[in-house]
Motif scaffolding. Sequence first.
Motif, PDB file in Angstrom:
ATOM      1  N   VAL A  21       0.833  -1.211   0.000  1.00 41.58           N
ATOM      2  CA  VAL A  21       0.000   0.000   0.000  1.00 41.58           C
ATOM      3  C   VAL A  21       0.865   1.257   0.000  1.00 41.58           C
ATOM      4  CG1 VAL A  21      -1.602   1.364   1.400  1.00 41.58           C
ATOM      5  CG2 VAL A  21      -2.006  -1.085   1.049  1.00 41.58           C
ATOM      6  N   ASN A  22       1.846   1.299   0.879  1.00 42.96           N
ATOM      7  CA  ASN A  22       2.599   2.540   1.059  1.00 42.96           C
ATOM      8  C   ASN A  22       3.661   2.751  -0.012  1.00 42.96           C
ATOM      9  OD1 ASN A  22       1.468   3.779   3.586  1.00 42.96           O
ATOM     10  ND2 ASN A  22       1.889   1.712   4.305  1.00 42.96           N
ATOM     11  N   LEU A  23       4.207   1.673  -0.557  1.00 49.09           N
ATOM     12  CA  LEU A  23       5.105   1.819  -1.700  1.00 49.09           C
ATOM     13  C   LEU A  23       4.328   2.303  -2.917  1.00 49.09           C
ATOM     14  CD1 LEU A  23       7.696   1.488  -3.321  1.00 49.09           C
ATOM     15  CD2 LEU A  23       7.174  -0.965  -3.523  1.00 49.09           C
ATOM     16  N   LEU A  35      -0.677   0.907 -10.426  1.00 49.46           N
ATOM     17  CA  LEU A  35      -1.809   0.018 -10.150  1.00 49.46           C
ATOM     18  C   LEU A  35      -1.419  -0.904  -9.003  1.00 49.46           C
ATOM     19  CD1 LEU A  35      -4.599  -1.228 -10.839  1.00 49.46           C
ATOM     20  CD2 LEU A  35      -3.389  -2.766 -12.416  1.00 49.46           C
ATOM     21  N   LEU A  36      -2.225  -0.918  -7.961  1.00 51.68           N
ATOM     22  CA  LEU A  36      -2.040  -1.835  -6.838  1.00 51.68           C
ATOM     23  C   LEU A  36      -3.019  -2.990  -7.009  1.00 51.68           C
ATOM     24  CD1 LEU A  36      -0.957  -2.607  -4.005  1.00 51.68           C
ATOM     25  CD2 LEU A  36      -2.679  -1.059  -3.032  1.00 51.68           C
ATOM     26  N   SER A 241      10.139   6.805   5.313  1.00 47.86           N
ATOM     27  CA  SER A 241      10.839   5.568   4.957  1.00 47.86           C
ATOM     28  C   SER A 241      10.329   5.008   3.637  1.00 47.86           C
ATOM     29  CB  SER A 241      10.674   4.531   6.068  1.00 47.86           C
ATOM     30  OG  SER A 241      11.276   4.970   7.266  1.00 47.86           O
ATOM     31  N   TYR A 242       9.005   5.041   3.432  1.00 50.05           N
ATOM     32  CA  TYR A 242       8.467   4.518   2.174  1.00 50.05           C
ATOM     33  C   TYR A 242       8.758   5.441   0.998  1.00 50.05           C
ATOM     34  CZ  TYR A 242       6.396   0.374   4.137  1.00 50.05           C
ATOM     35  OH  TYR A 242       6.229  -0.865   4.709  1.00 50.05           O
ATOM     36  N   LEU A 243       8.870   6.734   1.245  1.00 48.95           N
ATOM     37  CA  LEU A 243       9.302   7.640   0.182  1.00 48.95           C
ATOM     38  C   LEU A 243      10.743   7.339  -0.223  1.00 48.95           C
ATOM     39  CD1 LEU A 243       7.748  11.009   1.409  1.00 48.95           C
ATOM     40  CD2 LEU A 243       7.147   9.781  -0.690  1.00 48.95           C
TER      41      LEU A 243
END
Length: 272
Positions: A21-23, A35-36, A241-243
């Motif tokens: 989700v966060n990536l 697209l997830l 962190s995900y950024l």
Amino acid sequence: MTKIIAVANQKGGVGKTTTSVNLAAALAIAENRVLLIDTDPQANASSGVGIQRGSLRRTLYHILATDELPQNVIHKTEIPFLHILPSDRNLIGAEVELVEVDNREFRLKEAIRTIQADYDFIIIDCPPSLGLLTLNALTAADSLLVPIQCEYYALEGVTELFDTLARIRRSLNPSLTIEGLLLTMYDERTNLSAAVAADLRDFYGNQVFEAVIPRNVRLAEAPSYGKPVILYDSKSRGAESYLQLAKEIMAHDKKSVRTGLERTAVGQAGDN
């Protein structure tokens, strides 16, 4: 070119859905078309981007089991560049219904082929098992991202996962590569997290991402609001962190494309 990344680990509770989700959200914030795909019947990735449980008539189940077109199932999210192909509990039935179907491990790959040109990145959230749904994800993917919780049992799981990867390469997807190993639930206050991180980096080297996902309250709270952490609290350590992870993956993708172009150019020069 579209990059398809499966987020998988046979162990549960290591941060697969949180990472998916966060990536996906972090890549979309950078104005990549993302697209997830939620391949887990628990549908946590779907609810994590704002899809209410029980609110959908069509999900990934209908694509795999009834040949529904993906474009009829994909939904927009609160982030303009991020779309979701959602799941629901009906997906449990797909594993049973597809047992007798020819090329059952390629159903997701065939469906994605019709829409992948619309996206820069496709992120696939996998269930915590090596069933038919996960096999479909790994067969469709270009690369595998492995979240690893910072504990010693996780080290044993990595070896098993690499054995699985080797089998999939032999039988289903010869071009599947490792995108990277991601350290999750890192607690800088404990010696254990630091020791596990050091062991992984010593053994796997640059296959381990520089980005490390910490234990973070905001990261844990965000799913209950149906938001990626970057929308819930963009200044939190979890969001940052995900950024950082998204930046690493974008840089790796550009490097891969450049290397591919260089190889093509060399091959053409050799032909001449």
